[in-house]
Design an enzyme around this catalytic site. Structure first.
Site, PDB file in Angstrom:
ATOM      1  N   TYR A  98       8.650 -22.385  -9.951  1.00 23.95           N
ATOM      2  CA  TYR A  98       7.327 -23.002  -9.921  1.00 23.95           C
ATOM      3  C   TYR A  98       7.343 -24.396  -9.296  1.00 23.95           C
ATOM      4  CZ  TYR A  98       5.726 -19.151 -12.806  1.00 23.95           C
ATOM      5  OH  TYR A  98       5.413 -17.893 -13.268  1.00 23.95           O
ATOM      6  N   ASP A 157      15.376 -17.286 -20.543  1.00 26.28           N
ATOM      7  CA  ASP A 157      16.441 -16.511 -19.900  1.00 26.28           C
ATOM      8  C   ASP A 157      17.587 -17.363 -19.380  1.00 26.28           C
ATOM      9  OD1 ASP A 157      15.756 -13.718 -20.033  1.00 26.28           O
ATOM     10  OD2 ASP A 157      14.046 -14.165 -18.760  1.00 26.28           O
ATOM     11  N   HIS A 397      13.126 -18.307  -4.891  1.00 22.64           N
ATOM     12  CA  HIS A 397      12.008 -17.439  -5.265  1.00 22.64           C
ATOM     13  C   HIS A 397      10.803 -18.283  -5.645  1.00 22.64           C
ATOM     14  CE1 HIS A 397      12.479 -17.943  -9.749  1.00 22.64           C
ATOM     15  NE2 HIS A 397      13.696 -18.249  -9.373  1.00 22.64           N
ATOM     16  N   TYR A 479      -1.069 -17.543 -15.437  1.00 21.04           N
ATOM     17  CA  TYR A 479      -0.788 -18.197 -16.719  1.00 21.04           C
ATOM     18  C   TYR A 479      -0.103 -19.541 -16.534  1.00 21.04           C
ATOM     19  CZ  TYR A 479       4.309 -17.724 -17.585  1.00 21.04           C
ATOM     20  OH  TYR A 479       5.667 -17.864 -17.567  1.00 21.04           O
ATOM     21  N   ARG A 480       0.542 -19.772 -15.415  1.00 20.81           N
ATOM     22  CA  ARG A 480       0.963 -21.098 -14.979  1.00 20.81           C
ATOM     23  C   ARG A 480       1.209 -21.021 -13.481  1.00 20.81           C
ATOM     24  NH1 ARG A 480       7.060 -22.250 -17.394  1.00 20.81           N
ATOM     25  NH2 ARG A 480       7.964 -20.220 -17.011  1.00 20.81           N
TER      26      ARG A 480
END
Length: 535
Positions: A98, A157, A397, A479-480
């Site tokens: 993000y 994770d 990613h 959601y974010r």
């Protein structure tokens, strides 16, 4: 539009001259000490979006400051107001899918909490910890174990991330207290004017239930500091779960691509009635394979991995076309009953199999599977390999994860929509479901790429933005959001002429009239930087 970084001078905040920036940095050094302020190029490289092309010049910081106390955070905020310098607080800066540690506004000063990393308290009787914002999941686990506490924390994770920062961004963890991100309770917050508050019962001097009861008297302010730019959290309570008698990690495999719908129906039923009381992770073949192998091990051609290769991966790695990891916790008799019930329900679907093994507390440290470690609160870094699907050590990613109803209809619609867009961009569909609760789920899209390949990197960022807009029109909101599409994600919440945005802006302007705290976070801009205004 991005430009070559070689043609750029140091990133400078909007409305501030280079001379003004240097004056501000001198003031930070005087207040904090030179060892807590850095603005050299080598240091700032580590505070960029780690997956951007190196020549891109968006989201660049002017400096980083590293406080060691709440009082220093208050002084940082005071100086930022005096010099009109935007601040961008980060916990660990590891939310790489993000945007990592990078700021939204060029020339911001990053407030890094890497040196405020103390676990301040662990209370075994009441089951909570109080932590500073630089505490990682690894730090918290080690503190629990060092104290010999019969407790476990619900974790993410990859264990290097921050407990506070992940929680504030509505990040997902997996154990029972993770449902609806329920683990946090009680915050200490520095407001944009430097004032200090405590949320909930913490507003009362000496109150004993600050980390135990989420509310207080009157409106509950906690949520105003989550995914927002209304304050800087310097302490947070985090609920811990008593270690259960038995822990049973479970695996579901489906060998048919089309079974995702019936499985979702069964999962919803089993979560609604409490049989499954945690957050499963339900992933397609490629997202699971990315945590174990690299793309070039299977396919090195152009375009998406072909279906026959995905079938080969599914069989050779024993993943199936869909795989779900989940778990049961509790007294052995309860675990046995729930296992028999869920196994019968899932395996009523043709092509689905469920397996699992029970472990007592003394056996947990012998767990070798990183997924099974994570579901009982033992952090590791193994699953970060996912970022290496393309490009090896230089892989990256961008993540897009809208929230959808936990139904067959919406799952299949979202899967079809995302698959079409991702494959049109020539990328692999690496997707999965992470239920937020028994009724809704995020539909995870990991858009992987090789950071050495500028064209592929651009395609990943661009298709993510396309997905945000098209999913929004279908009623699926993010959601974010990644830094590069925070504004676009916020645009999708348009009810009543964007009344939620206007509400957020009203609060922002009241609390932060100089607009210094994390401008642009979650699409919330202060008046002086709103609508392209750079005053």
């Amino acid at each position: 539009m991005t430009q070559n970084v070689e043609n750029q001078t140091k990133a400078v905040p909007p409305g501030v001259t280079e001379e003004g920036l240097e004056k501000a940095l001198d003031a930070f050094v005087e207040a904090l000490g030179a060892e807590k302020v850095a603005s050299d190029d080598e240091t700032l490289k580590t505070y960029r979006d780690p997956y951007q092309i190196s020549t891109w010049t968006t989201n660049l910081a002017a400096a980083v400051v590293k406080p060691t106390s709440t009082e220093e955070v208050q002084e940082i905020v005071r100086l930022a107001n005096e010099h009109r310098i935007p601040l961008w607080p980060i916990g660990r800066g590891k939310n790489n899918g993000y945007g990592g540690p990078a700021p939204q506004v060029n020339g911001s000063i990053i407030v890094s909490f890497e040196n405020m990393n103390r676990v301040l308290e662990i209370n075994e009787e009441l089951g909570y910890a109080m932590v500073e914002p630089g505490v990682s999941w690894i730090d918290l686990y080690e503190a629990i174990e060092a104290g010999g506490h019969d407790l476990a924390a619900s974790i993410v994770d990859v264990g290097w991330g921050g407990v506070v920062s992940n929680t504030l961004d509505h990040g997902l963890t997996y154990m029972p207290y993770s449902i609806d991100q329920a683990s946090h309770c009680g915050m200490e917050v520095v407001l944009p004017d430097g004032d200090l508050i405590r949320t909930g019962m913490g507003a009362m001097e000496g109150n004993k239930t600050w980390p135990l009861y989420k509310r207080g008297l009157g409106p509950t302010s906690t949520e105003l500091f989550m995914q927002s730019n209304n304050g800087i959290v310097t302490k947070m309570g985090y609920w811990l779960m008593p270690k259960p008698e038995v822990y049973m990690p479970l695996w579901l495999r489906s060998w048919n691509e089309d079974d995702v719908g019936p499985i979702v129906n069964a999962l919803r039923e089993l979560m609604l009635d409490g049989t499954i009381d945690m957050r499963p992770q339900f992933s397609n073949t490629l997202i699971m394979a990315s945590m174990m192998t690299s793309r070039k091990d299977w396919w090195d051609g152009d375009g998406p991995v072909p279906e026959h290769i995905i079938d080969k991966i599914a069989k050779e790695l024993n993943l199936g076309r869909w795989m779900m990891r989940f778990a049961l916790y509790g007294d052995e008799a309860v675990v046995d009953h729930r296992y028999a019930k869920l196994k019968k329900r899932f395996e009523s679907i043709s092509g689905v199999e469920v397996t699992g093994k029970k472990y007592e507390k003394s056996e947990w440290k012998n767990l070798q599977n990183p997924h099974e470690q994570i579901q009982i609160g033992i952090p590791n870094l193994d699953l970060y390999k996912m970022a290496s699907w393309y490009g090896g050590d230089e892989g990256g990613h961008v993540d897009f994860s809208p929230v959808i109803p936990l139904t067959t209809t919406d799952t299949l619609a979202a899967q079809s929509l995302m698959k079409e867009m991702v494959q049109e961009a020539g990328l692999d569909l690496m997707a999965g479901l992470l239920p937020i609760n028994a009724r809704s789920t995020t539909f995870i899209n990991v858009l992987a790429f090789d950071t050495k390949d500028e064209d592929q990197t651009r395609r990943a960022y661009e298709v993510a933005k396309k997905m945000v807009a098209i999913a929004g029109k279908k009623g699926y909101g993010e959601y974010r959001a990644h830094l590069s599409f925070m504004d676009l994600a916020a645009d999708q919440f348009g009810f009543n002429n964007h009344s939620q945005r206007r509400f957020n802006e009203t609060i922002k302007d009241a609390l932060d009239p100089n607009g210094i705290l994390a401008p642009g976070k979650s699409g919330i801009w202060p008046a002086r930087l709103r609508n392209g205004n750079n005053a």
